[in-house]
Design a protein around this motif. Structure first.
Motif, mmCIF file in Angstrom:
data_model
loop_
_atom_site.group_PDB
_atom_site.id
_atom_site.type_symbol
_atom_site.label_atom_id
_atom_site.label_comp_id
_atom_site.label_asym_id
_atom_site.label_seq_id
_atom_site.Cartn_x
_atom_site.Cartn_y
_atom_site.Cartn_z
ATOM 1 N N UNK A 1 -16.157 -7.953 42.990
ATOM 2 C CA UNK A 1 -14.935 -8.573 43.527
ATOM 3 C C UNK A 1 -15.165 -10.072 43.549
ATOM 4 N N UNK B 1 -18.732 -19.265 59.859
ATOM 5 C CA UNK B 1 -19.202 -17.926 59.511
ATOM 6 C C UNK B 1 -20.274 -17.482 60.500
ATOM 7 N N UNK C 1 -33.274 -5.371 47.157
ATOM 8 C CA UNK C 1 -32.256 -4.704 47.967
ATOM 9 C C UNK C 1 -30.856 -5.242 47.684
ATOM 10 N N UNK C 2 -30.713 -6.581 47.798
ATOM 11 C CA UNK C 2 -29.385 -7.138 47.618
ATOM 12 C C UNK C 2 -28.892 -6.998 46.183
ATOM 13 N N UNK D 1 -22.179 -11.677 42.814
ATOM 14 C CA UNK D 1 -22.835 -10.819 43.793
ATOM 15 C C UNK D 1 -22.221 -9.429 43.835
ATOM 16 N N UNK D 2 -20.953 -9.344 43.431
ATOM 17 C CA UNK D 2 -20.313 -8.039 43.425
ATOM 18 C C UNK D 2 -19.203 -8.078 42.389
ATOM 19 N N UNK E 1 -18.362 0.344 50.455
ATOM 20 C CA UNK E 1 -19.483 -0.586 50.632
ATOM 21 C C UNK E 1 -20.561 0.061 51.470
ATOM 22 N N UNK F 1 -16.693 -8.894 53.443
ATOM 23 C CA UNK F 1 -17.137 -8.474 52.131
ATOM 24 C C UNK F 1 -18.086 -9.475 51.493
ATOM 25 N N UNK G 1 -25.446 -7.974 56.925
ATOM 26 C CA UNK G 1 -24.647 -6.892 57.481
ATOM 27 C C UNK G 1 -25.359 -6.250 58.667
ATOM 28 N N UNK H 1 -35.866 -9.773 45.323
ATOM 29 C CA UNK H 1 -34.764 -9.552 46.254
ATOM 30 C C UNK H 1 -34.014 -8.294 45.835
ATOM 31 N N UNK I 1 -24.554 0.831 50.569
ATOM 32 C CA UNK I 1 -25.710 0.325 51.325
ATOM 33 C C UNK I 1 -26.594 1.468 51.819
ATOM 34 N N UNK J 1 -34.559 1.879 48.544
ATOM 35 C CA UNK J 1 -35.573 0.883 48.912
ATOM 36 C C UNK J 1 -36.735 1.548 49.644
ATOM 37 N N UNK K 1 -27.020 -3.824 44.941
ATOM 38 C CA UNK K 1 -25.609 -3.615 45.260
ATOM 39 C C UNK K 1 -24.753 -3.714 43.992
ATOM 40 N N UNK L 1 -21.499 -21.393 51.387
ATOM 41 C CA UNK L 1 -22.207 -20.117 51.488
ATOM 42 C C UNK L 1 -23.050 -20.018 50.229
ATOM 43 N N UNK M 1 -15.215 -14.147 43.917
ATOM 44 C CA UNK M 1 -14.837 -15.107 44.951
ATOM 45 C C UNK M 1 -14.620 -16.508 44.376
ATOM 46 N N UNK N 1 -27.685 -20.524 52.956
ATOM 47 C CA UNK N 1 -27.029 -21.490 53.822
ATOM 48 C C UNK N 1 -25.607 -21.031 54.063
ATOM 49 N N UNK N 2 -25.190 -21.042 55.322
ATOM 50 C CA UNK N 2 -23.794 -20.703 55.588
ATOM 51 C C UNK N 2 -23.217 -21.601 56.661
#
Lengths: 83, 571
Positions: B62, A74, B91-92, B59-60, B169, A34, A42, B89, B173, B180, B95, B419, B64, A69-70
């Motif tokens: 939910x 991952x 597309x992202x 970002x969503x 999800x 997620x 994805x 940006x 998308x 897009x 969401x 991340x 984190x 950056x990850x």
């Protein structure tokens, strides 16, 4: 004659720098799926590695002009097909 | 009053839009996670006042981390949502937009960073996107103010879209993919200089030497600006303009408690650092000694923040920070903490787990001196030679690493991997940098001066009733025996809870050797945070964890003080 090497999926971890690839599968739990998903990482997306930090450091990747950056853990779970 | 909440991905410019809408200033930077709490402001639309709320990025829906949880809480209060979207940006960002549209709160989209799309070869048909989503969409460039008027005039058109139903999800998308396809064209473009710089600063071979250079240069510039501000502006101002005034006041007041309180001891020459009067020490320490460095530091920090360099530094140093139980983003609390530990402690919210937040907050309190304290250390140890300042900083860096390694081993919990989005570089505007520096300087003055006055007041009262003299005697065996310091230095440790800079100033009249000063200033950094930071830490960590953290601080301070005594004083 089946399946030559080029079409085999590799982990993003092993993708050479600046090589374009397509994400084919993401292993890992729902949480990780997620998180990656909401950042736009994805299946089917074109991805390339911009930099790789030494000593098991993180990777910086680019998807659609956007860099992130990850960590290696991952990256290992992201499978890609070199284009 | 109607509540309008700004929602969007991290680092899309929500805080800049907020400042534009309300005229209230909030800190905005070019890295994800600048805003970790909400800010409220007011604006007038037509004849009606509405409340505007700036929320942290997410970002969503939910969450984190803790900052994202704040964003969701704010959303629950919203009557209208302005979804700020990064046009480069799209597309992202769509969401979150779709998730918002699945709800029942009216939405309007600000298509921000619109100017960059042209440079990047991105073409967006915003009219078509408006038709497809069925809500108003306004291109904006919040940094310059372009499009903000249109945005405001169309807020009343914000609406929900009944056709967008909650979905998976995957479903979102697919929807985004088809959107897009219809509204965005991306032309191929060649590598620009900006891309080259970005590559050079994030690849280890070139990036690490550059990082070392940039950090070194930044500190060098901070010292250069700080010293020159003091030498050419602040010291002459105090010595030539202010001293005669204070001397006159001193003569007019004559001896007595009021004189002691305002100016210091009567009949001796006024010493701005040591006199301990509200109008001498209480004003000179924050304005004459600390302020110049605060200005210098925040000027440089703002440049680093606004260019977009911080996430790259986080990437390069992730390795090191991971060994200390955090990840690369731990650089943000560290850097902000060097200015003032309060914003540093708040920014630990962008770290995902309790373990990471605990370690980063504890290390902040132990080994990161704020600029106010550093400025005083420069001022007091500087005359004896740079090696003494070096000794203090070497000890603190060493502690940051060693304590990080230890806590990583023993603190329970996860420390997930980094991340982090890497924003495009932006050329910082001098006007914005100066404004941001001024906002932070003003904040410092408002926070520091009352506490310094309070500190000086407390010292004077306790001194006049003989309490501090008594305390000094009581603490003497401990301070002398364990750390080789005079008993009165224990008093300064207690005052350090109010303000660390004042506490460092209090060490000056004690006639200590440079090595003793090194021990005392180092311990002052480690043993406990100042009250302002303490309050934030209690809120961020909770009482239980804060007690643990405090025990680590005190334990470390005693151990380090004792070892330093053995090593530096040789007794």
């Amino acid at each position: 004659m089946v399946n030559n090497m080029e079409h085999q999926d590799i982990s993003l971890l092993n993708l050479s720098r600046n090589k374009k690839a397509k994400i084919t599968m993401i292993h890992g739990g729902r949480g990780l799926q997620h998180r990656l998903d909401s950042m736009g990482i994805r299946n089917g997306k074109e991805i390339k590695v911009v930099s790789r930090q030494p000593f098991r450091g993180p990777l910086t990747v680019e998807i659609r002009g956007c860099q992130m950056t990850l960590g290696r853990g991952m990256a290992r779970k992201i499978m890609v097909e070199v284009l | 009053m109607k509540k309008i909440v700004l929602m969007g991905n991290p680092n899309v410019g929500k805080s800049v839009v907020f400042s534009r809408l309300t005229g209230a200033n909030v800190i905005a930077s070019n890295y994800p996670g600048t805003t970790v709490d909400f800010s409220k402001g007011k604006m007038k639309i037509g004849k009606e006042y509405v409340e505007i709320i700036d929320a942290p990025g997410t970002y969503s829906l939910e969450p984190t981390n803790k900052a994202e949880e704040v964003a969701l809480k704010m959303l629950k209060e919203a009557d209208v949502v302005i979804n700020v979207v990064n046009a480069t940006n799209l597309e992202r960002n769509l969401y979150l937009a779709l998730e918002l549209l699945e709800g029942d709160i009216p939405v309007i989209i600000a298509l921000n960073i619109w100017d960059e799309t042209h440079h990047l070869g991105i073409q967006i048909d915003e009219k078509e996107l408006e038709n497809l989503l069925g809500i108003p969409i306004v291109p904006t460039v919040a940094l310059t103010g372009e499009g903000i008027k249109t945005l405001v005039s169309r807020i009343k058109e914000a609406k929900t879209n009944e056709e967008i139903k909650p979905t998976s999800r995957e479903g979102r998308w697919i929807e985004i993919g088809s959107l897009i396809e219809k509204v965005e064209r991306v032309e191929h473009r060649h590598h620009t200089i900006r891309d080259r710089i970005s590559d050079l600063t994030i690849r280890p071979l070139t990036g690490l030497p550059l990082a070392a250079g940039i950090i070194f240069l930044s500190f060098w510039i901070v010292r250069l600006i700080g010293e020159n501000l003091i030498g050419y502006i602040f010291e002459p101002l105090f010595e030539e303009l202010y001293r005669p005034v204070i001397t006159g006041l001193s003569n007019w007041l004559g001896p007595g408690f009021i004189h002691n309180l305002l100016i210091g001891q009567y009949g001796v020459e006024i010493d701005f650092v040591e006199s301990m009067g509200m109008l001498t020490t209480g004003l000179f320490v924050p304005v004459g000694m600390v302020l110049p460095y605060i200005i210098a530091f925040y000027f440089m920090l703002s440049i680093l923040e606004d260019t977009g360099y911080m996430p790259r530094l986080a990437t390069l140093l992730d390795n090191v920070f991971h060994k200390l139980g955090m990840h690369g983003h731990g650089i943000v609390p560290l850097f902000l903490g060097l200015g003032c530990n309060v914003p540093g402690a708040l920014s630990t919210r962008t770290l995902e787990t309790r373990k990471q937040r605990f370690i980063s907050a504890t290390l902040l309190a132990i080994a990161v001196p704020c600029m106010a304290q550093m400025a005083m250390v420069f001022g007091i140890l500087g005359p004896y030679g740079i090696q003494y300042i070096g000794l203090v900083f070497f000890t603190l860096v060493f502690l940051y690493i060693v304590m990080g390694l230890i806590m990583n081993k023993f603190v329970k919990g996860e420390s997930p991997e980094i991340f982090l989005e890497i924003p495009a570089y932006r050329r910082p505007s001098l006007k914005v940098i100066l404004k941001k520096t001024w906002m932070r300087v003003r904040w410092f003055l408002r926070e520091a001066i009352p506490f310094l006055f309070a500190g000086v007041l407390v010292i004077n009262i306790l001194y006049s009733v003989g309490f501090l003299q008594w305390l000094g005697t009581v603490l003497s065996p401990v301070m002398q025996g364990l750390f080789g310091l005079p008993g009165e230095s224990g008093v300064s440790m207690i005052i350090g809870f109010l303000r660390k800079d004042l506490a460092v100033g209090m060490l000056l009249p004690l006639g200590m050797s440079p090595m003793q000063l090194v021990i005392a200033t180092t311990m002052l950094t480690i043993y406990f945070p100042c009250v302002a930071t303490f309050a934030v830490l209690v809120k961020e960590l909770g009482i239980k964890d804060m007690l643990k953290s405090a025990a680590i601080m005190v334990g470390t301070a005693v151990t380090v003080g004792f070892i330093l005594k053995l090593v530096l004083l040789g007794v």
